[in-house]
Enzyme design. Structure first.
Site, PDB file in Angstrom:
ATOM      1  CB  CYS A 110     -11.823   2.839   1.074  1.00 21.41           C
ATOM      2  SG  CYS A 110     -10.908   4.238   1.770  1.00 21.41           S
ATOM      3  CG  HIS A 217      -7.945   0.736  -0.717  1.00 19.54           C
ATOM      4  ND1 HIS A 217      -8.828   0.983  -1.749  1.00 19.54           N
ATOM      5  CD2 HIS A 217      -7.894   1.870   0.020  1.00 19.54           C
ATOM      6  CE1 HIS A 217      -9.278   2.228  -1.647  1.00 19.54           C
ATOM      7  NE2 HIS A 217      -8.736   2.779  -0.578  1.00 19.54           N
ATOM      8  CD  GLU A 219      -8.680  -1.943  -3.692  1.00 18.44           C
ATOM      9  OE1 GLU A 219      -8.418  -0.725  -3.724  1.00 18.44           O
ATOM     10  OE2 GLU A 219      -9.297  -2.505  -2.757  1.00 18.44           O
TER      11      GLU A 219
END
Length: 243
Positions: A110, A217, A219
């Site tokens: 990001c 994202h 994660e």
């Protein structure tokens, strides 16, 4: 223990200390690195010698967070720009440059993708709806006390390293951003985009052994095999860096 025999040390940049808040980082970054076999090392901004910070590391993750100061890319102010942290900007821009010079494996997430682009002379779109409209949503308006990510599809260049990582030419992603890459430096190439509006979603360095930036994202989706494969490939590249 020798460097070759231990797990790779993965540096992850943290949020800054705006409004006297403590340095912090969402736990999902740490979970994703550990799940992929790396050892996370948190890197708060403010170190006076970023090059020295990189010495013990086998890989670098530039994490998400607030917007980059538009002055860093000759941009202009916009009312939607938020959480500008000049200390963090300076630290991460230098980290990115030094990591690229050293051929250290890098994953930009990001804001981290945007740091890599700006570090190499690229520019950003201050607010996506101003250029691309609202046919696709890249973030939902936040509610008090929490962010609201949104999901959409990303198309990936079949000839890219990223496609080899996720083993597919498309991926479902979790997104929370209102800015995007505008001018791409000559050393980078576009390898992913949002099919609904064409926003740049992923880039790779042309000459670096392993430098990838994703605008989403991953994660936040480590239970999804495709997104976790990005971390696995990155940590494997960091392991190779040790040898």
């Amino acid at each position: 223990m020798s460097r070759k025999s231990r797990k790779p040390l993965i540096g992850i940049t943290t949020y800054g200390r705006l409004a006297a808040l403590p340095f912090s980082l969402p736990s999902e970054y740490i979970n994703a690195v550990r799940k992929a076999g790396g050892i996370p090392i948190l890197l708060p901004p403010g170190e006076i010698d970023p090059a020295l910070v990189l010495d013990p590391l086998d890989g670098l993750i530039l994490s998400g967070g607030g917007d980059i100061d538009p002055a860093c890319y000759n941009g202009f102010a916009h009312p939607t720009i938020y959480s500008v942290d000049r200390e963090r900007d300076a630290f991460e821009l230098q980290l990115g440059k030094f990591a690229l010079e050293r051929h250290l494996p890098i994953l930009g997430i990001c804001r981290g993708l945007q740091i890599l682009i700006v570090a190499c002379g690229g520019t950003l779109i201050p607010h996506i709806p101003d250029v691309y409209g609202t046919s696709a949503l890249h973030r939902l308006e936040p509610e008090p006390g929490r962010r609201l990510p949104t999901e959409h599809l990303v198309r990936i260049d079949v000839e890219s390293r990223l496609t080899k990582c996720v083993q597919n030419s498309h991926i479902s992603i979790v997104s929370w951003h209102h800015q995007a890459v505008d001018k791409v430096p000559s050393s980078w190439r576009i390898v992913g985009y949002a099919p609904d509006d064409g926003v740049i979603e992923a880039v790779e360095h042309e000459h670096h052994p392993w430098a990838i930036g994703v605008q989403w994202h991953p994660e936040l989706s480590i239970s999804d095999p495709s997104n976790q494969k990005i971390f696995q490939a990155f940590v494997q590249a960091a392991h190779t860096q040790q040898n």
